[in-house]
Motif scaffolding. Structure first.
Motif, mmCIF file in Angstrom:
data_model
loop_
_atom_site.group_PDB
_atom_site.id
_atom_site.type_symbol
_atom_site.label_atom_id
_atom_site.label_comp_id
_atom_site.label_asym_id
_atom_site.label_seq_id
_atom_site.Cartn_x
_atom_site.Cartn_y
_atom_site.Cartn_z
ATOM 1 N N PRO A 44 0.771 -1.249 0.000
ATOM 2 C CA PRO A 44 0.000 0.000 0.000
ATOM 3 C C PRO A 44 0.802 1.299 0.000
ATOM 4 C CG PRO A 44 0.046 -0.933 2.198
ATOM 5 C CD PRO A 44 0.752 -1.926 1.309
ATOM 6 N N MET A 45 2.145 1.237 0.071
ATOM 7 C CA MET A 45 2.917 2.480 0.179
ATOM 8 C C MET A 45 4.388 2.240 -0.125
ATOM 9 S SD MET A 45 3.165 2.954 4.346
ATOM 10 C CE MET A 45 4.379 4.270 4.229
ATOM 11 N N GLN A 46 5.177 3.298 -0.071
ATOM 12 C CA GLN A 46 6.616 3.220 -0.271
ATOM 13 C C GLN A 46 7.255 2.213 0.682
ATOM 14 O OE1 GLN A 46 8.874 4.527 -2.303
ATOM 15 N NE2 GLN A 46 10.749 4.120 -1.171
ATOM 16 N N HIS A 47 8.006 1.277 0.109
ATOM 17 C CA HIS A 47 8.712 0.234 0.869
ATOM 18 C C HIS A 47 7.785 -0.542 1.806
ATOM 19 C CE1 HIS A 47 12.829 -1.050 2.688
ATOM 20 N NE2 HIS A 47 12.646 -1.617 1.502
ATOM 21 N N HIS A 48 6.531 -0.648 1.394
ATOM 22 C CA HIS A 48 5.503 -1.526 1.940
ATOM 23 C C HIS A 48 4.724 -1.005 3.141
ATOM 24 C CE1 HIS A 48 3.592 -4.915 4.083
ATOM 25 N NE2 HIS A 48 3.322 -5.326 2.856
ATOM 26 N N ASP A 49 5.377 -0.445 4.180
ATOM 27 C CA ASP A 49 4.655 -0.168 5.422
ATOM 28 C C ASP A 49 5.243 1.049 6.137
ATOM 29 O OD1 ASP A 49 6.936 -1.256 7.037
ATOM 30 O OD2 ASP A 49 6.316 -3.131 6.108
ATOM 31 N N PRO A 50 4.550 1.558 7.166
ATOM 32 C CA PRO A 50 5.030 2.770 7.856
ATOM 33 C C PRO A 50 6.391 2.619 8.522
ATOM 34 C CG PRO A 50 2.697 2.471 8.283
ATOM 35 C CD PRO A 50 3.167 1.222 7.591
ATOM 36 N N GLN A 51 6.856 1.373 8.762
ATOM 37 C CA GLN A 51 8.183 1.133 9.338
ATOM 38 C C GLN A 51 9.245 0.902 8.257
ATOM 39 O OE1 GLN A 51 5.264 -0.449 10.692
ATOM 40 N NE2 GLN A 51 5.331 1.365 11.994
ATOM 41 N N SER A 52 8.832 0.937 6.992
ATOM 42 C CA SER A 52 9.736 0.776 5.848
ATOM 43 C C SER A 52 10.523 -0.532 5.910
ATOM 44 C CB SER A 52 10.714 1.967 5.767
ATOM 45 O OG SER A 52 11.414 1.981 4.539
ATOM 46 N N THR A 53 9.836 -1.631 6.264
ATOM 47 C CA THR A 53 10.526 -2.922 6.345
ATOM 48 C C THR A 53 10.773 -3.541 4.972
ATOM 49 O OG1 THR A 53 8.507 -4.252 6.498
ATOM 50 C CG2 THR A 53 9.422 -3.400 8.572
ATOM 51 N N GLY A 54 9.962 -3.154 3.974
ATOM 52 C CA GLY A 54 10.086 -3.766 2.652
ATOM 53 C C GLY A 54 9.720 -5.236 2.640
ATOM 54 N N ARG A 55 8.866 -5.653 3.568
ATOM 55 C CA ARG A 55 8.569 -7.085 3.737
ATOM 56 C C ARG A 55 7.116 -7.382 3.376
ATOM 57 N NH1 ARG A 55 9.787 -7.459 8.927
ATOM 58 N NH2 ARG A 55 7.652 -7.180 9.630
ATOM 59 N N SER A 56 6.929 -8.321 2.442
ATOM 60 C CA SER A 56 5.592 -8.704 1.993
ATOM 61 C C SER A 56 5.080 -9.920 2.759
ATOM 62 C CB SER A 56 5.622 -9.033 0.500
ATOM 63 O OG SER A 56 4.381 -9.546 0.061
ATOM 64 N N LYS A 57 3.780 -10.021 2.888
ATOM 65 C CA LYS A 57 3.165 -11.220 3.479
ATOM 66 C C LYS A 57 2.865 -12.278 2.419
ATOM 67 C CE LYS A 57 -1.510 -9.228 3.510
ATOM 68 N NZ LYS A 57 -2.657 -8.865 4.389
ATOM 69 N N TYR A 58 3.260 -11.999 1.191
ATOM 70 C CA TYR A 58 3.049 -12.938 0.087
ATOM 71 C C TYR A 58 4.384 -13.397 -0.484
ATOM 72 C CZ TYR A 58 -1.677 -11.041 0.294
ATOM 73 O OH TYR A 58 -2.916 -10.647 0.728
ATOM 74 N N ALA A 59 4.354 -14.491 -1.231
ATOM 75 C CA ALA A 59 5.555 -14.991 -1.908
ATOM 76 C C ALA A 59 5.795 -14.198 -3.178
ATOM 77 C CB ALA A 59 5.396 -16.464 -2.241
ATOM 78 N N GLY A 60 7.063 -14.022 -3.518
ATOM 79 C CA GLY A 60 7.425 -13.351 -4.758
ATOM 80 C C GLY A 60 7.488 -14.326 -5.917
ATOM 81 N N PRO A 61 7.912 -13.865 -7.090
ATOM 82 C CA PRO A 61 7.951 -14.721 -8.289
ATOM 83 C C PRO A 61 8.929 -15.872 -8.140
ATOM 84 C CG PRO A 61 9.043 -12.620 -8.685
ATOM 85 C CD PRO A 61 8.379 -12.499 -7.358
ATOM 86 N N GLN A 62 8.541 -17.023 -8.658
ATOM 87 C CA GLN A 62 9.349 -18.233 -8.545
ATOM 88 C C GLN A 62 10.323 -18.416 -9.714
ATOM 89 O OE1 GLN A 62 8.840 -20.141 -5.602
ATOM 90 N NE2 GLN A 62 7.713 -18.228 -5.240
ATOM 91 N N ASN A 63 9.954 -17.900 -10.885
ATOM 92 C CA ASN A 63 10.726 -18.204 -12.086
ATOM 93 C C ASN A 63 11.691 -17.097 -12.496
ATOM 94 O OD1 ASN A 63 9.344 -20.700 -12.431
ATOM 95 N ND2 ASN A 63 7.600 -19.575 -13.287
#
Length: 409
Positions: free
Chosen positions: A51-70
């Motif tokens: 939802p925002m720059q670097h993911h969250d208000p703490q700027s963790t850059g961490r997603s709760k989903y998996a990224g691309p596999q290939n």
């Protein structure tokens, strides 16, 4: 003869002792240094994939989903020259701005088709989406709010230009941005000025992206003559400052409120330090490393075990307590914020200063490169790549004449 018997007896005795003894370990078992992290609830922010720059208000850059596999670029989408990061809202919609003619702001679906766009908006800041789907952006003169369908809700004239790659939002829904006059400006969700703080030490350039403490009571602002200013949002005063060097990437905050920064200029410095600072501004620990070039807005990321990933021409992984886990030479320099996914895979964007080639790496939490993408066409990679709920990585480019972003699957 007696000597032979003595030797045989001694051999028999030693064999007996060895067979009788239980096996003992050579040393203590090595345990992983883990500091589990959770995604901090933030009721004012959209519960969307990014939802925002670097993911969250703490700027963790961490997603709760998996990224691309290939690690395959399925498409390049033309939008025009952009310095904006990408955000993902509800209903599989991404948002991104541009800052050169025709100055369009876009809402697109995951395949790159336009849902709606606004023309005449010079938008450098990464969009922010609130819990009710309101989209907030800042441009050279105005701060805007749009509905999910693209209806204009309000605009606020900012006298000295909005600058900075990221805006932030507190738990009540108030919005925080930096202007060109060293001001921290706070607007209500209805577009009214709530308060502002002027401090000549506040970094007032495109790199600005303030971050929040986990409890939402302290905002950490990048500095010029100091590295970080900690601002109490209730009293609207500076509680403390840290450092005496400029801070060109936003502070990154973990669940315990520890602040991770790498102060110093982009050039002309070989000896760098990653600091872990507590919520009172005291040093928890520091890690020394060498990097001739450290690009601006190359924020670290924190995985779900609390490990920190950062670097320049070398990617480092430290435990939350500051111990080196591993490092790998990248052969080029990190140029984008690092991000990570639910499997603790880290995504790293680099640029070779000699050839101009770009690379995007996926590296697991043990330091193994899972895949890499080589790009020889685009000028540079951009800020705030974003991970969707269905394993798509949207990667922006920076000030790039081709005017595209990558869809990676």
């Amino acid at each position: 003869m007696k000597r032979t018997k003595l030797i045989k007896s001694l051999i028999f005795f030693l064999a007996f002792v060895l067979l009788s003894c239980k096996e003992t370990p050579i040393g203590p078992e090595k345990k992983e240094d883990i500091s589990p992290q959770i995604n901090i609830p933030w009721q004012s922010l959209a519960d969307s994939p990014w939802p925002m720059q670097h993911h969250d208000p703490q700027s963790t850059g961490r997603s709760k989903y998996a990224g691309p596999q290939n690690g395959v670029v399925s498409k390049k989408v033309y939008i025009g020259i952009s310095e904006s990061g990408i955000s993902i809202g509800y209903n599989s919609t991404i948002f991104v701005g541009t800052d050169y003619s025709p100055n369009n702001f876009y809402a697109l679906n995951y395949e790159g088709s336009i849902k709606w766009m606004k023309t005449g908006i010079v938008s450098r800041a990464t969009p922010l989406i609130s819990f009710d789907s309101t989209i907030y952006i800042g441009d050279d003169n105005y701060f805007y709010a749009f509905s999910e369908k693209g209806d204009s809700l309000w605009s606020y004239l900012i006298k000295d230009r909005t600058v900075g790659v990221g805006i932030n939002i507190d738990k009540e829904g108030n919005l925080y941005c930096i202007d060109y006059n060293h001001d921290l400006i706070v607007l209500t969700k209805d577009g009214k000025l709530k308060w502002k703080v002027h401090d000549e030490r506040i970094l007032q350039w495109v790199d600005a992206a303030p971050t929040f403490s986990p409890d939402g009571k302290t905002l950490y602002v990048q500095g010029i003559d100091v590295s970080v200013l900690a601002i109490d949002i209730n009293t609207q005063t500076v509680k403390w400052t840290f450092g005496d060097k400029e801070q060109l990437s936003s502070p990154v905050i973990d669940n315990e409120g520890s602040i991770f920064i790498i102060p110093g200029s982009q050039w002309f410095s070989n000896y760098r330090k990653l600091y872990s600072i507590n919520s009172e501004g005291a040093i928890n620990w520091e890690f020394n490393f060498i990097a001739n070039t450290l690009w601006d807005n190359t924020e670290p990321t924190i995985d779900y075990n609390g490990n920190i990933y950062f670097g320049a021409d070398t990617l480092y992984s430290l435990s939350n307590s500051g111990k080196l886990r591993w490092k790998i030479n990248l052969g080029s320099v990190i140029i984008s914020p690092l991000i990570s996914d639910k499997n603790n895979v880290v995504y790293v964007g680099t640029r070779n200063r000699t050839t101009g080639d770009n690379k995007i790496f996926a590296v697991n939490d043990r330091g193994k490169v899972l895949w890499e993408i080589l790009d020889t066409e685009e000028r540079a990679l951009g800020v705030s790549p974003a991970i969707s709920e269905d394993e798509i990585l949207f990667y922006p480019t920076w000030d790039n004449n081709n005017g595209v972003y990558f869809i990676i699957k």
